[in-house]
Design an enzyme around this catalytic site. Structure first.
Site, mmCIF file in Angstrom:
data_model
loop_
_atom_site.group_PDB
_atom_site.id
_atom_site.type_symbol
_atom_site.label_atom_id
_atom_site.label_comp_id
_atom_site.label_asym_id
_atom_site.label_seq_id
_atom_site.Cartn_x
_atom_site.Cartn_y
_atom_site.Cartn_z
ATOM 1 N N SER A 1 30.035 38.722 39.847
ATOM 2 C CA SER A 1 31.173 39.438 39.267
ATOM 3 C C SER A 1 32.446 38.768 39.758
ATOM 4 O O SER A 1 32.496 38.315 40.905
ATOM 5 C CB SER A 1 31.173 40.895 39.702
ATOM 6 O OG SER A 1 32.385 41.489 39.269
ATOM 7 N N SER A 2 33.456 38.731 38.901
ATOM 8 C CA SER A 2 34.677 37.980 39.245
ATOM 9 C C SER A 2 35.376 38.544 40.486
ATOM 10 O O SER A 2 36.223 37.893 41.078
ATOM 11 C CB SER A 2 35.655 38.028 38.061
ATOM 12 O OG SER A 2 35.961 39.377 37.741
ATOM 13 N N CYS A 3 34.979 39.754 40.922
ATOM 14 C CA CYS A 3 35.655 40.330 42.103
ATOM 15 C C CYS A 3 35.186 39.683 43.405
ATOM 16 O O CYS A 3 35.654 40.026 44.481
ATOM 17 C CB CYS A 3 35.427 41.831 42.158
ATOM 18 S SG CYS A 3 33.767 42.245 42.627
ATOM 19 N N TYR B 1 31.221 45.537 47.796
ATOM 20 C CA TYR B 1 30.463 45.116 46.606
ATOM 21 C C TYR B 1 30.479 43.594 46.498
ATOM 22 O O TYR B 1 29.466 42.948 46.269
ATOM 23 C CB TYR B 1 31.098 45.743 45.365
ATOM 24 C CG TYR B 1 30.532 45.300 44.039
ATOM 25 C CD1 TYR B 1 31.245 44.425 43.225
ATOM 26 C CD2 TYR B 1 29.307 45.774 43.584
ATOM 27 C CE1 TYR B 1 30.747 44.019 41.991
ATOM 28 C CE2 TYR B 1 28.795 45.377 42.350
ATOM 29 C CZ TYR B 1 29.524 44.509 41.560
ATOM 30 O OH TYR B 1 29.029 44.117 40.333
ATOM 31 N N LYS C 1 27.416 40.772 46.464
ATOM 32 C CA LYS C 1 27.238 39.800 45.373
ATOM 33 C C LYS C 1 27.277 38.367 45.906
ATOM 34 O O LYS C 1 26.529 37.503 45.453
ATOM 35 C CB LYS C 1 28.329 40.000 44.315
ATOM 36 C CG LYS C 1 28.088 41.203 43.408
ATOM 37 C CD LYS C 1 26.867 40.973 42.515
ATOM 38 C CE LYS C 1 26.584 42.129 41.593
ATOM 39 N NZ LYS C 1 25.401 41.903 40.741
ATOM 40 N N HIS D 1 35.047 51.559 34.499
ATOM 41 C CA HIS D 1 36.067 50.507 34.522
ATOM 42 C C HIS D 1 37.185 50.897 33.558
ATOM 43 O O HIS D 1 37.051 51.839 32.767
ATOM 44 C CB HIS D 1 35.445 49.165 34.112
ATOM 45 C CG HIS D 1 34.477 48.625 35.110
ATOM 46 N ND1 HIS D 1 33.116 48.666 34.938
ATOM 47 C CD2 HIS D 1 34.671 48.078 36.338
ATOM 48 C CE1 HIS D 1 32.513 48.136 35.988
ATOM 49 N NE2 HIS D 1 33.429 47.777 36.853
HETATM 50 O O1 GFB Z 1 38.461 48.185 35.749
HETATM 51 P P1 GFB Z 1 38.893 48.618 37.098
HETATM 52 O O2 GFB Z 1 38.441 49.971 37.576
HETATM 53 O O3 GFB Z 1 38.371 47.587 38.169
HETATM 54 O O4 GFB Z 1 40.505 48.596 37.212
HETATM 55 P P2 GFB Z 1 38.912 46.201 38.753
HETATM 56 C C1 GFB Z 1 41.241 47.548 36.633
HETATM 57 C C2 GFB Z 1 42.707 47.916 36.689
HETATM 58 O O5 GFB Z 1 42.930 48.972 35.714
HETATM 59 C C3 GFB Z 1 43.178 48.490 38.034
HETATM 60 C C4 GFB Z 1 43.702 50.006 36.316
HETATM 61 O O6 GFB Z 1 44.471 47.983 38.300
HETATM 62 C C5 GFB Z 1 43.236 49.990 37.758
HETATM 63 O O7 GFB Z 1 44.190 50.667 38.582
HETATM 64 N N1 GFB Z 1 43.462 51.275 35.616
HETATM 65 C C6 GFB Z 1 44.411 51.950 34.921
HETATM 66 C C7 GFB Z 1 42.312 51.979 35.565
HETATM 67 N N2 GFB Z 1 43.908 53.110 34.445
HETATM 68 C C8 GFB Z 1 42.592 53.147 34.829
HETATM 69 C C9 GFB Z 1 41.554 54.104 34.612
HETATM 70 O O8 GFB Z 1 41.746 55.176 33.988
HETATM 71 N N3 GFB Z 1 40.332 53.805 35.135
HETATM 72 C C10 GFB Z 1 40.107 52.643 35.829
HETATM 73 N N4 GFB Z 1 38.867 52.400 36.316
HETATM 74 N N5 GFB Z 1 41.080 51.711 36.080
HETATM 75 C C11 GFB Z 1 36.406 46.056 39.435
HETATM 76 C C12 GFB Z 1 35.617 46.058 40.717
HETATM 77 O O9 GFB Z 1 37.767 45.887 39.795
HETATM 78 O O10 GFB Z 1 36.063 44.963 38.603
HETATM 79 C C13 GFB Z 1 34.153 46.074 40.404
HETATM 80 O O11 GFB Z 1 35.986 47.210 41.490
HETATM 81 C C14 GFB Z 1 33.800 44.999 39.400
HETATM 82 O O12 GFB Z 1 33.449 45.862 41.581
HETATM 83 C C15 GFB Z 1 34.699 45.028 38.210
HETATM 84 O O13 GFB Z 1 33.902 43.754 40.007
HETATM 85 C C16 GFB Z 1 34.394 43.876 37.275
HETATM 86 O O14 GFB Z 1 38.919 45.179 37.697
HETATM 87 O O15 GFB Z 1 40.149 46.401 39.544
#
Ligand code: GFB
Length: 314
Positions: free
Chosen positions: A113-115, A142, A146, A185
């Site tokens: 995963s890109s993280c 996480y 990975k 996500h």
């Molecule tokens: O997709 P996301 O939860 O994961 O959040 P990451 C991406 C961005 O979207 C963050 C914003 O800056 C969040 O604050 N965001 C805005 C939201 N509104 C929302 C919302 O309602 N829900 C969510 N979830 N985010 C993940 C990793 O990071 O990327 C995982 O934690 C995995 O492990 C995944 O690698 C691919 O992109 O920040």
């Protein structure tokens, strides 16, 4: 008339076949033909159980194992359950990857995963950036799990001459996504939020809207994985993506327009932004000859159509 026996199907185990990526690759292999796709539900095979997983792999004699099973979630789930994310992902990947080696499985494709890349690094991020800097705190446990999986694949390849390699997707979205607002996500979360706020109630989006993310539709991920499986020169760690990214604000506005929502967007700055940017360098992938097909606005429409058909209450 050809007297040659038909080519034997490649027997492949798709671990995590009900998930976002697993269901897409299982669908793609079935469609492609030439693959005997084997799957097991969590009730049939607990991938956290080392003995059961090793016994299953030893008994089945696979030609290929695809590790799409993982404990996954968005920024909030990773922040709230770090021990679950590191412990479960270490167990699942170790049981599958080491178990495949013990069962003499010649090839294995692990999903990273890109993280896993450093929080502060040149963008777009090349594969060589791995371990070149500190991880993003919101998902470091996480990411460490990975990274361990990536090194386990690399080490087995080096020590035993097998073809165990890793595909590194960006933020993936598509059918069978998770729409739970606490653990999902951003893309599926915003589809649900805007839909449930129709026509014009306010929608809260987390963070500043400034972070940049790369999104790839799961059907494109599956197509890329099949391409890599069928191109033996693909090895080690390969970024799989579009090589482009959008800000969370741009994403929110695109989803709002696709859903047809006309109300205000409110930003909750108490929620974390996470990575400032996660855009991957896909030079290696493009050099092999693969490019994505589904652009983000088209993909969001597909995802919204799926959500309305399979998830929405109204
Ligand atoms: O997709 P996301 O939860 O994961 O959040 P990451 C991406 C961005 O979207 C963050 C914003 O800056 C969040 O604050 N965001 C805005 C939201 N509104 C929302 C919302 O309602 N829900 C969510 N979830 N985010 C993940 C990793 O990071 O990327 C995982 O934690 C995995 O492990 C995944 O690698 C691919 O992109 O920040």
């Amino acid at each position: 008339m050809s007297t040659r026996a038909p080519k034997k199907a490649t027997k492949v185990f798709v671990a995590g076949h009900r998930g976002l990526v697993g269901s897409a690759i299982a669908r793609r292999l079935e469609y492609e033909g030439g693959y005997e796709v084997v799957t097991r539900t969590r009730q049939e095979l607990d991938l956290l159980d080392q003995a059961a997983t090793h016994a299953f792999l030893a008994e089945q004699k696979f030609d290929l194992v695809i590790v799409a099973a993982a404990k996954v979630g968005g920024i909030r789930a990773n922040s709230e359950y770090p021990a679950d994310f590191i412990s479960q992902n270490l167990a699942i990947e170790s049981n599958l990857i080491w178990g495949s080696h013990l069962a003499d499985v010649p090839a294995l494709l692990f999903l990273g995963s890109s993280c896993v890349y450093p929080r502060e690094t040149a963008q777009p991020i090349p594969e060589e950036a791995l371990l070149s800097g500190k991880l993003e705190p919101t998902n470091a446990p996480y990411a460490v799990a990975k990274i361990a999986g990536i090194y386990l694949c690399d080490s087995i390849t080096k020590q035993f001459g097998r073809r165990y390699f890793t595909a590194m997707p960006p933020n993936v979205y598509g059918p069978n996504d998770n729409f739970d607002l606490k653990t999902s996500h951003v893309l599926p979360a915003l589809i649900r939020k805007f839909h449930e706020a129709l026509p014009d109630r306010p929608v809260t989006v987390w963070g500043s809207g400034k972070p940049k993310r790369e999104f790839l539709h799961s059907d494109d991920v599956a197509d890329a994985l099949l391409f890599l499986i069928e191109h033996p020169e693909a090895s080690g760690l390969i970024n799989v993506g579009t090589g482009t990214s959008v800000t969370i604000r741009q994403l929110a506005e695109t989803i709002q327009s696709v859903v047809g929502h006309t109300g205000p967007i409110e930003w909750d700055s108490s929620m974390p932004d996470g990575f400032p940017e996660k855009t991957m360098d896909v030079t290696k992938l493009h050099g092999l000859g693969w490019r994505h097909r589904i652009e983000l606005d088209q993909g969001i429409q597909l995802a919204y159509d799926w959500y309305r058909e399979h998830v929405a209450e109204r």
